[in-house]
Scaffold this motif. Sequence first.
Motif, PDB file in Angstrom:
ATOM      1  N   UNK A 366       0.914  -1.110  -0.037  1.00 43.32           N
ATOM      2  CA  UNK A 366       0.084  -0.092   0.176  1.00 43.32           C
ATOM      3  C   UNK A 366       0.849   1.124   0.212  1.00 43.32           C
ATOM      4  N   UNK A 367       1.739   1.318   0.914  1.00 41.13           N
ATOM      5  CA  UNK A 367       2.723   2.518   1.096  1.00 41.13           C
ATOM      6  C   UNK A 367       3.361   2.745  -0.408  1.00 41.13           C
ATOM      7  N   UNK A 368       4.119   1.623  -0.718  1.00 40.94           N
ATOM      8  CA  UNK A 368       4.921   1.808  -2.130  1.00 40.94           C
ATOM      9  C   UNK A 368       4.011   2.244  -3.231  1.00 40.94           C
ATOM     10  N   UNK A 369       2.654   1.681  -3.474  1.00 41.49           N
ATOM     11  CA  UNK A 369       2.046   2.016  -4.648  1.00 41.49           C
ATOM     12  C   UNK A 369       1.286   3.416  -4.231  1.00 41.49           C
ATOM     13  N   UNK A 370       1.123   3.974  -3.109  1.00 40.48           N
ATOM     14  CA  UNK A 370       0.516   5.287  -2.832  1.00 40.48           C
ATOM     15  C   UNK A 370       1.541   6.223  -3.147  1.00 40.48           C
ATOM     16  N   UNK A 371       2.815   5.901  -2.535  1.00 44.26           N
ATOM     17  CA  UNK A 371       4.143   6.898  -2.840  1.00 44.26           C
ATOM     18  C   UNK A 371       4.197   7.281  -4.418  1.00 44.26           C
ATOM     19  N   UNK A 372       4.195   6.083  -5.042  1.00 45.95           N
ATOM     20  CA  UNK A 372       4.382   6.223  -6.296  1.00 45.95           C
ATOM     21  C   UNK A 372       3.350   6.853  -7.199  1.00 45.95           C
ATOM     22  N   UNK A 374       1.605   9.063  -5.620  1.00 42.72           N
ATOM     23  CA  UNK A 374       1.758  10.610  -5.315  1.00 42.72           C
ATOM     24  C   UNK A 374       2.647  11.414  -5.987  1.00 42.72           C
ATOM     25  N   UNK A 375       3.790  10.700  -6.323  1.00 44.80           N
ATOM     26  CA  UNK A 375       4.899  11.399  -6.803  1.00 44.80           C
ATOM     27  C   UNK A 375       4.710  11.555  -8.600  1.00 44.80           C
ATOM     28  N   UNK A 376       3.777  10.776  -8.981  1.00 49.41           N
ATOM     29  CA  UNK A 376       3.286  10.911 -10.450  1.00 49.41           C
ATOM     30  C   UNK A 376       2.643  12.290 -10.782  1.00 49.41           C
ATOM     31  N   UNK A 377       2.346  12.812  -9.442  1.00 48.62           N
ATOM     32  CA  UNK A 377       1.767  14.122  -9.755  1.00 48.62           C
ATOM     33  C   UNK A 377       2.601  15.213 -10.555  1.00 48.62           C
ATOM     34  N   UNK A 378       3.924  15.060 -10.462  1.00 51.60           N
ATOM     35  CA  UNK A 378       4.925  15.753 -10.984  1.00 51.60           C
ATOM     36  C   UNK A 378       4.783  15.913 -12.121  1.00 51.60           C
ATOM     37  N   UNK A 418      -6.663  14.620  -4.079  1.00 52.56           N
ATOM     38  CA  UNK A 418      -6.648  15.541  -2.903  1.00 52.56           C
ATOM     39  C   UNK A 418      -5.278  16.002  -2.815  1.00 52.56           C
ATOM     40  N   UNK A 419      -4.336  15.416  -3.250  1.00 55.35           N
ATOM     41  CA  UNK A 419      -2.713  15.974  -2.830  1.00 55.35           C
ATOM     42  C   UNK A 419      -2.004  16.348  -4.077  1.00 55.35           C
ATOM     43  N   UNK A 420      -2.423  16.987  -4.969  1.00 52.39           N
ATOM     44  CA  UNK A 420      -1.425  17.705  -6.097  1.00 52.39           C
ATOM     45  C   UNK A 420      -0.948  18.991  -5.663  1.00 52.39           C
ATOM     46  N   UNK A 452       2.750  15.246   1.676  1.00 51.39           N
ATOM     47  CA  UNK A 452       2.466  14.148   0.686  1.00 51.39           C
ATOM     48  C   UNK A 452       2.940  12.980   1.507  1.00 51.39           C
ATOM     49  N   UNK A 453       4.047  12.867   1.981  1.00 50.24           N
ATOM     50  CA  UNK A 453       4.460  11.690   2.842  1.00 50.24           C
ATOM     51  C   UNK A 453       3.873  11.268   3.714  1.00 50.24           C
ATOM     52  N   UNK A 454       3.311  12.316   4.471  1.00 49.22           N
ATOM     53  CA  UNK A 454       2.353  11.961   5.817  1.00 49.22           C
ATOM     54  C   UNK A 454       0.949  11.292   5.186  1.00 49.22           C
ATOM     55  N   UNK A 455       0.496  12.034   3.935  1.00 42.81           N
ATOM     56  CA  UNK A 455      -0.623  11.444   3.674  1.00 42.81           C
ATOM     57  C   UNK A 455      -0.600  10.284   3.097  1.00 42.81           C
ATOM     58  N   UNK A 456       0.347   9.822   2.454  1.00 38.93           N
ATOM     59  CA  UNK A 456       0.527   8.291   1.970  1.00 38.93           C
ATOM     60  C   UNK A 456       0.341   7.382   3.282  1.00 38.93           C
ATOM     61  N   UNK A 457       1.004   7.596   4.176  1.00 40.49           N
ATOM     62  CA  UNK A 457       0.964   6.844   5.501  1.00 40.49           C
ATOM     63  C   UNK A 457      -0.196   6.492   6.151  1.00 40.49           C
ATOM     64  N   UNK A 458      -0.885   7.947   6.380  1.00 38.91           N
ATOM     65  CA  UNK A 458      -2.224   7.943   6.900  1.00 38.91           C
ATOM     66  C   UNK A 458      -3.266   7.117   6.025  1.00 38.91           C
ATOM     67  N   UNK A 459      -3.136   7.209   4.866  1.00 41.15           N
ATOM     68  CA  UNK A 459      -4.291   6.352   3.867  1.00 41.15           C
ATOM     69  C   UNK A 459      -4.136   5.102   3.710  1.00 41.15           C
ATOM     70  N   UNK A 460      -2.651   4.885   3.722  1.00 39.24           N
ATOM     71  CA  UNK A 460      -2.386   3.164   3.686  1.00 39.24           C
ATOM     72  C   UNK A 460      -2.750   2.640   5.031  1.00 39.24           C
ATOM     73  N   UNK A 461      -2.790   3.196   6.147  1.00 40.96           N
ATOM     74  CA  UNK A 461      -3.195   3.047   7.273  1.00 40.96           C
ATOM     75  C   UNK A 461      -4.827   2.852   7.607  1.00 40.96           C
TER      76      UNK A 461
END
Length: 473
Positions: A366-372, A374-378, A418-420, A452-461
Amino acid sequence: MAEKIKTLSFKKRWGIPLAILAMAITYTFPMAGLSMEGKHALVLFAGVFILFLSEPIPIVVSSLLIVPAAVLLKVCSLKMALSGFSSSSSYLLVGAFIMAVALTKTRLAERITFLILKVTGSSVRNLTLGVTIANIVLAFFIPSSTPRVAILLPICLNLIALFKEEGRTKFAVNLLLTMSFTNSTISGGILTANLPNPITVEFIHNAGGPMISYLDFLIVGFPPALLMTFITWIYLQFAYPPEQSHIPGGERLIKDSLDGMGKMSAAEWKTLWIFLGVVFLWVTGDWIGVDSTTACMLGACLLFFPKIGVINWSEANKGVSWQVLFICGGGVSMGAILMKTGAAEWISMLIFNHLGLSTLSTIALLIVVLIVVQYMHIFFVGTTAMAAAMLPVLIGIAHAAGLPPAMLALPGGMIIGAYPLLMFYNTIPGVLVFGTGKVAINDYPRVGIVLCAIACLIYALCALYYWPMLGVF
């Protein structure tokens, strides 16, 4: 800034040739075990992905192009290619946009904002908190971050002018980023607050998951969105502590603005009661058998009725983003094609196996997928096209991992919408705020990377613990 403009010019000039090249390379790629329809679906997806990424033609045109391209490539029938354009998600948003026109025309949204600022007070900290709370409230009324920023930005600029400091100030950066970022973060918890939310719900349903109602989405998404919204506000107070604790004349500006509006007009009351009626149907819909889209469209139609309504069609036509129908419809159609031809599952299995995701625990996956994600927003300008491109792959990875499709698609869709927050060009509100000249380019990643890093952790949890307790999976 000049470098960014050159990059955008390069994308527009070479977007179509790169899309054709991507399609040609995809066609020559060996795809053992995939049907010819599935192979052609991936070829189409490769081209559309590049068009969404580079925008050499308007994104709405790229979405419409999916229909004739899918038929000509013999991927599916015309009926299936058009299926996304009849999705309930599109019409839910159209109804919400019409109600937003009434809120703006009657100035009810503006009145609500000033009332919140009056209650919170005129200290710098309380004003930024007031703007945050205004974003939370307006997210229920207005279905897009851009009109919400259009309401709040002039108010924020007037407050900054009262500060009477020359040049770029920490207070200005704090207030503008608070307004822009909390506008985005809260939208992850309200079905109608942004475009990717209904698209996510539609994809999950098409993948065999439940049809998530307005109330279900609120129960699932609002707590983490609210938590992240206040984390965002708190973090910005530390990242950009204002030079002064009070704004001279702040209370007077708010009081004069409210006094100038006078008492609530009949049009404001009508708009408020119609909206509250729609909210009642949204909340009770599962019990009385009324879905979210029907309730929203009913409220939108009532706004035109003689003696009941407050707007006319000309006003609605100018205020509604009709391209939503086509962008959302094209994205949903593309996702349905990928899933029904087996293409989404095939490419997801390829990613899943080659990246070694099968060795990860569920929380790590979950964390790996969400981080990937998230940073695709760039690489994307806007979140709707990103949702349409990424969600089918996330659902496929969930299937490959033996997880319910919603376990990856729901947090993934919320992160996308929500996190662009990484760069100013990720959304139109970011461009508007940057255009004031009071925020620098590096202010966005400085704050956005952490949030964005905090959001990835919270949504994974949430996906691992909170949502299963609610019976989502």
